[in-house]
Design a protein around this motif. Structure first.
Motif, PDB file in Angstrom:
ATOM      1  N   ASP A 178       0.828  -1.218   0.000  1.00 52.23           N
ATOM      2  CA  ASP A 178       0.000   0.000   0.000  1.00 52.23           C
ATOM      3  C   ASP A 178       0.860   1.265   0.000  1.00 52.23           C
ATOM      4  OD1 ASP A 178      -2.259  -1.530  -0.001  1.00 52.23           O
ATOM      5  OD2 ASP A 178      -2.854  -1.102   2.075  1.00 52.23           O
ATOM      6  N   VAL A 179       1.971   1.250   0.773  1.00 49.07           N
ATOM      7  CA  VAL A 179       2.760   2.485   0.876  1.00 49.07           C
ATOM      8  C   VAL A 179       3.577   2.751  -0.390  1.00 49.07           C
ATOM      9  CG1 VAL A 179       2.916   2.368   3.388  1.00 49.07           C
ATOM     10  CG2 VAL A 179       4.736   1.350   2.013  1.00 49.07           C
ATOM     11  N   LEU A 180       3.646   1.783  -1.280  1.00 55.64           N
ATOM     12  CA  LEU A 180       4.443   1.987  -2.500  1.00 55.64           C
ATOM     13  C   LEU A 180       3.715   2.829  -3.535  1.00 55.64           C
ATOM     14  CD1 LEU A 180       5.958  -1.595  -3.073  1.00 55.64           C
ATOM     15  CD2 LEU A 180       7.045   0.395  -2.019  1.00 55.64           C
ATOM     16  N   VAL A 181       2.402   2.918  -3.428  1.00 56.19           N
ATOM     17  CA  VAL A 181       1.616   3.643  -4.439  1.00 56.19           C
ATOM     18  C   VAL A 181       0.748   4.675  -3.742  1.00 56.19           C
ATOM     19  CG1 VAL A 181      -0.074   3.411  -6.301  1.00 56.19           C
ATOM     20  CG2 VAL A 181       1.525   1.542  -5.851  1.00 56.19           C
ATOM     21  N   ASP A 182       0.842   5.933  -4.209  1.00 58.00           N
ATOM     22  CA  ASP A 182      -0.015   6.971  -3.626  1.00 58.00           C
ATOM     23  C   ASP A 182      -1.473   6.587  -3.840  1.00 58.00           C
ATOM     24  OD1 ASP A 182       2.046   8.440  -2.756  1.00 58.00           O
ATOM     25  OD2 ASP A 182       2.162   9.709  -4.550  1.00 58.00           O
ATOM     26  N   GLY A 183      -2.233   6.795  -2.807  1.00 63.12           N
ATOM     27  CA  GLY A 183      -3.599   6.290  -2.857  1.00 63.12           C
ATOM     28  C   GLY A 183      -4.574   7.239  -3.515  1.00 63.12           C
ATOM     29  N   ASP A 184      -5.504   6.668  -4.222  1.00 59.59           N
ATOM     30  CA  ASP A 184      -6.712   7.392  -4.609  1.00 59.59           C
ATOM     31  C   ASP A 184      -7.836   6.463  -4.183  1.00 59.59           C
ATOM     32  OD1 ASP A 184      -7.975   9.211  -7.408  1.00 59.59           O
ATOM     33  OD2 ASP A 184      -9.117   7.995  -6.000  1.00 59.59           O
ATOM     34  N   ALA A 185      -8.407   6.779  -3.027  1.00 56.77           N
ATOM     35  CA  ALA A 185      -9.340   5.843  -2.392  1.00 56.77           C
ATOM     36  C   ALA A 185     -10.477   5.459  -3.335  1.00 56.77           C
ATOM     37  CB  ALA A 185      -9.878   6.451  -1.100  1.00 56.77           C
ATOM     38  N   GLY A 186     -10.975   6.441  -4.084  1.00 53.02           N
ATOM     39  CA  GLY A 186     -12.112   6.164  -4.972  1.00 53.02           C
ATOM     40  C   GLY A 186     -11.746   5.179  -6.066  1.00 53.02           C
ATOM     41  N   ARG A 187     -10.574   5.411  -6.684  1.00 52.57           N
ATOM     42  CA  ARG A 187     -10.166   4.541  -7.784  1.00 52.57           C
ATOM     43  C   ARG A 187      -9.823   3.140  -7.286  1.00 52.57           C
ATOM     44  NH1 ARG A 187      -7.058   5.594 -11.911  1.00 52.57           N
ATOM     45  NH2 ARG A 187      -5.188   5.360 -10.658  1.00 52.57           N
ATOM     46  N   ASP A 188      -9.211   3.076  -6.109  1.00 50.74           N
ATOM     47  CA  ASP A 188      -8.868   1.756  -5.564  1.00 50.74           C
ATOM     48  C   ASP A 188     -10.129   0.992  -5.143  1.00 50.74           C
ATOM     49  OD1 ASP A 188      -6.223   2.202  -6.068  1.00 50.74           O
ATOM     50  OD2 ASP A 188      -5.767   2.915  -4.042  1.00 50.74           O
ATOM     51  N   ALA A 189     -11.104   1.733  -4.616  1.00 52.32           N
ATOM     52  CA  ALA A 189     -12.364   1.076  -4.245  1.00 52.32           C
ATOM     53  C   ALA A 189     -13.061   0.523  -5.487  1.00 52.32           C
ATOM     54  CB  ALA A 189     -13.275   2.060  -3.511  1.00 52.32           C
ATOM     55  N   GLU A 190     -12.898   1.239  -6.597  1.00 47.73           N
ATOM     56  CA  GLU A 190     -13.497   0.758  -7.854  1.00 47.73           C
ATOM     57  C   GLU A 190     -12.844  -0.561  -8.289  1.00 47.73           C
ATOM     58  OE1 GLU A 190     -13.143   3.702 -10.865  1.00 47.73           O
ATOM     59  OE2 GLU A 190     -14.660   2.754 -12.141  1.00 47.73           O
ATOM     60  N   LEU A 191     -11.535  -0.662  -8.104  1.00 45.81           N
ATOM     61  CA  LEU A 191     -10.854  -1.930  -8.414  1.00 45.81           C
ATOM     62  C   LEU A 191     -11.399  -3.044  -7.516  1.00 45.81           C
ATOM     63  CD1 LEU A 191      -8.661  -3.696  -9.709  1.00 45.81           C
ATOM     64  CD2 LEU A 191      -7.043  -2.806  -7.991  1.00 45.81           C
ATOM     65  N   ALA A 192     -11.520  -2.760  -6.212  1.00 44.18           N
ATOM     66  CA  ALA A 192     -12.038  -3.781  -5.292  1.00 44.18           C
ATOM     67  C   ALA A 192     -13.448  -4.212  -5.702  1.00 44.18           C
ATOM     68  CB  ALA A 192     -12.033  -3.247  -3.860  1.00 44.18           C
ATOM     69  N   ARG A 193     -14.232  -3.243  -6.148  1.00 41.90           N
ATOM     70  CA  ARG A 193     -15.600  -3.574  -6.574  1.00 41.90           C
ATOM     71  C   ARG A 193     -15.575  -4.512  -7.781  1.00 41.90           C
ATOM     72  NH1 ARG A 193     -18.486  -1.926 -10.664  1.00 41.90           N
ATOM     73  NH2 ARG A 193     -17.196  -0.126 -11.200  1.00 41.90           N
ATOM     74  N   VAL A 194     -14.744  -4.178  -8.754  1.00 43.83           N
ATOM     75  CA  VAL A 194     -14.686  -5.010  -9.970  1.00 43.83           C
ATOM     76  C   VAL A 194     -14.171  -6.411  -9.627  1.00 43.83           C
ATOM     77  CG1 VAL A 194     -13.517  -5.281 -12.194  1.00 43.83           C
ATOM     78  CG2 VAL A 194     -14.513  -3.071 -11.544  1.00 43.83           C
ATOM     79  N   LEU A 195     -13.168  -6.493  -8.744  1.00 43.79           N
ATOM     80  CA  LEU A 195     -12.632  -7.813  -8.361  1.00 43.79           C
ATOM     81  C   LEU A 195     -13.720  -8.673  -7.729  1.00 43.79           C
ATOM     82  CD1 LEU A 195      -9.205  -6.670  -6.848  1.00 43.79           C
ATOM     83  CD2 LEU A 195      -9.567  -7.831  -9.048  1.00 43.79           C
ATOM     84  N   SER A 196     -14.564  -8.051  -6.909  1.00 39.19           N
ATOM     85  CA  SER A 196     -15.679  -8.787  -6.290  1.00 39.19           C
ATOM     86  C   SER A 196     -16.710  -9.188  -7.333  1.00 39.19           C
ATOM     87  CB  SER A 196     -16.364  -7.913  -5.233  1.00 39.19           C
ATOM     88  OG  SER A 196     -15.863  -8.163  -3.947  1.00 39.19           O
ATOM     89  N   GLU A 197     -17.049  -8.256  -8.198  1.00 42.64           N
ATOM     90  CA  GLU A 197     -18.133  -8.528  -9.155  1.00 42.64           C
ATOM     91  C   GLU A 197     -17.728  -9.587 -10.181  1.00 42.64           C
ATOM     92  OE1 GLU A 197     -19.520  -4.711 -10.593  1.00 42.64           O
ATOM     93  OE2 GLU A 197     -20.161  -4.098  -8.574  1.00 42.64           O
ATOM     94  N   MET A 198     -16.419  -9.679 -10.453  1.00 44.97           N
ATOM     95  CA  MET A 198     -15.942 -10.721 -11.381  1.00 44.97           C
ATOM     96  C   MET A 198     -16.228 -12.127 -10.859  1.00 44.97           C
ATOM     97  SD  MET A 198     -12.149  -9.523 -12.524  1.00 44.97           S
ATOM     98  CE  MET A 198     -11.862 -10.985 -13.507  1.00 44.97           C
ATOM     99  N   ARG A 199     -16.392 -12.245  -9.551  1.00 40.13           N
ATOM    100  CA  ARG A 199     -16.564 -13.581  -8.950  1.00 40.13           C
ATOM    101  C   ARG A 199     -18.026 -13.913  -8.664  1.00 40.13           C
ATOM    102  NH1 ARG A 199     -12.686 -11.677  -5.256  1.00 40.13           N
ATOM    103  NH2 ARG A 199     -14.080 -12.215  -3.536  1.00 40.13           N
ATOM    104  N   LEU A 200     -18.944 -13.023  -9.053  1.00 38.95           N
ATOM    105  CA  LEU A 200     -20.350 -13.271  -8.718  1.00 38.95           C
ATOM    106  C   LEU A 200     -20.882 -14.537  -9.388  1.00 38.95           C
ATOM    107  CD1 LEU A 200     -21.737  -9.624  -8.790  1.00 38.95           C
ATOM    108  CD2 LEU A 200     -21.937 -11.207  -6.865  1.00 38.95           C
ATOM    109  N   VAL A 201     -20.561 -14.723 -10.650  1.00 36.46           N
ATOM    110  CA  VAL A 201     -21.004 -15.931 -11.360  1.00 36.46           C
ATOM    111  C   VAL A 201     -19.836 -16.896 -11.414  1.00 36.46           C
ATOM    112  CG1 VAL A 201     -21.780 -16.854 -13.576  1.00 36.46           C
ATOM    113  CG2 VAL A 201     -22.747 -14.714 -12.705  1.00 36.46           C
TER     114      VAL A 201
END
Ligand code: GLY
Ligand code: MN
Length: 472
Positions: A178-201
């Motif tokens: 986490d400390v290696l990359v400056d955070g953009d909470a919104g953009r990172d949350a979008e990645l987490a959302r997509v990672l979750s949604e990829m596993r729905l089916v």
């Protein structure tokens, strides 16, 4: 690949004996270091296809997905390592400290911590990563052959991330990454959302894994009933241990801490202390799941009569929960809303609670969205997605999960319950301290659901017959 690890970076303990140069030099010689033959990992091709899908969602961006590292249990003893779900879903890797990086052009690399060479002291001195302390980690070449991914040493990651590409991180998995990359909470949350949604089916291979986890869990429940004499003697702890043995022999581990809840402990939804007695005449609630070798978990609950037979009251209450579960199961199919099962179960339970004379208003009034007073005794939702996480896909957007329609291939739990707390003055004394939950794991099919856990009995008669048979 071999990296010199300076002495002061080795994870040693102050009580370790000194390492004179003569001993160290002797240790570095005389080992058979021929590479091992490694089979291609069964998930390698699936993971590659998943990475392609992921890269298409974020074209031209770099995506960083850590596996995570060891977590301290106490001082220098760690928990056994379990990699982050998204990391393993997209790489197949299960080694600690690794980081999957999907590059802006869609190619991927695994930054890994392979085993050290013999020119470093790590292999015999490092308690966390040394082969002689913790086991032989795969080499970079072995990881490449197994996973079909180019592998670089994780120590190179910081340098390689310094280029200007737009980067998203699956945050919260590894503080070091986490400390290696400056955070953009919104953009990172979008990645987490997509990672979750990829596993729905779930893919067909994933359904096989889930069925295997469920089948191992079924055996674990059977082990518990077979050992009922030990249960009566040693209580909840015995059941926890019995199920854990099955989880470790047939799977990777437990998918979550087992809930072994005798008597009124069953009214505590996540009772994981498992320290109580098992008392004849009471009920015991068992909520347990094996996580298989590829990290897919089952999540099954059965509520059993300790004496092998339900009392009339227990049977009536159990039957009400069973009817609620049947109603939920009947409501689930492609195109039905995810919450349709929950709502169907709540209609049954609210009317049942009304019949028991417990509701302060009519069942219909209690079921109104702005009331829900019946939930004092039902407490939780009836379903969650199930997969590599027990509460799978948890970062999916509400419109893709909770407020969405079901689709073929989704796997979810169906787990209504009734819980009468021991100190609930609003219920008759005979109900106080009774908790009942029935939980099965289902896959959405073309026209309904298939119960993956149907091998475990659900009806009171079938449970009594099953317990009688297994207890001999
Ligand atoms: N099995 C525990 C839960 O679903 O929360
Ligand atoms: Mn569950």
């Amino acid at each position: 690949m071999s990296e010199e690890t300076p002495d002061d970076q080795l994870r040693t303990e102050q009580h370790d004996p000194a390492v004179p140069e003569a001993y160290a030099a002797f240790m570095r010689t005389g080992w058979d270091d021929r590479p091992s033959h490694v089979e291609r990992h069964p998930v390698a091709d699936l993971a590659a296809a998943r990475r392609t899908r992921l890269a298409e969602v974020f074209p031209g961006e770099r995506l960083v997905l850590p596996a995570g590292g060891y977590k301290v249990r106490a001082y220098d003893t760690d928990y056994r390592f379990r990699p982050d779900t998204a990391h393993t879903h997209l790489s197949g890797n299960q080694t600690s400290d690794a980081v999957l990086v999907v590059e802006p052009d869609g190619s991927s690399s695994l930054y890994a911590r392979p085993r050290s060479g013999r020119d470093s002291d790590e292999f015999f001195r490092d308690r966390q990563y040394g082969a002689l302390w913790a086991g032989k980690r795969p080499s970079a070449e072995e990881l490449e052959a197994s996973l079909g991914l180019p592998v670089r040493h994780v120590d190179q990651l910081a340098d390689d991330l310094r280029t200007s590409a737009k980067t998203r991180v699956h945050r919260g998995v590894s503080g070091a990454v986490d400390v290696l990359v400056d955070g953009d909470a919104g953009r990172d949350a979008e990645l987490a959302r997509v990672l979750s949604e990829m596993r729905l089916v779930k893919e067909p291979w994933e359904l096989e894994q889930l069925q295997q986890a469920v089948d191992a869990t079924t055996l674990g429940f059977e082990d518990c009933v077979r050992e009922w004499d030990g249960v009566l003697e040693h209580g909840e702890r015995w059941l926890e241990g019995t199920f854990f043995r099955r989880a470790r022999t047939m799977g990777n581990d437990l998918g979550y801490d087992s809930i072994v809840a005798g008597g009124s402990h069953a009214t505590t939804l996540h009772w994981i202390e498992n320290s109580g007695p098992i008392v004849p005449g009471e009920l015991i609630l068992l909520d347990m799941g094996v996580e298989n070798a590829h990290l897919y978990t089952a999540d099954i609950t059965r509520t059993l009569p300790v004496s092998g037979r339900f009392t009339m009251l227990q049977r009536d209450l159990y039957t009400l929960v069973l009817q609620a579960q049947d109603a939920a199961l009947a409501a689930l199919r492609p195109g039905a809303r995810f919450l349709a099962g929950h709502e169907a179960a709540m209609v049954v339970l609210a009317h049942g609670l009304d019949d028991l004379g417990l509701l302060p208003v009519s069942a219909e009034e209690a079921l109104a969205p702005d009331s829900r007073v019946y939930a004092r005794w039902t407490l939780h939702g009836v379903s969650h997605m199930l997969g590599m996480d027990v509460h799978d896909c948890g970062h999916a957007a509400p419109e893709a999960y909770r407020d969405a329609e079901l689709a073929e291939g989704m796997v979810l739990t169906v787990e209504p319950g009734l819980y009468f707390q021991a100190d609930d003055l609003l219920v008759p004394e005979e109900l106080r301290g009774i908790g009942i939950r029935i939980e099965d794991d289902v896959v959405v099919t073309a026209d309904g659901v298939r119960n993956l856990s149907s091998a475990l009995p659900r009806t009171p008669d079938a449970i009594e017959e099953w317990m009688g048979r297994l207890r001999g």
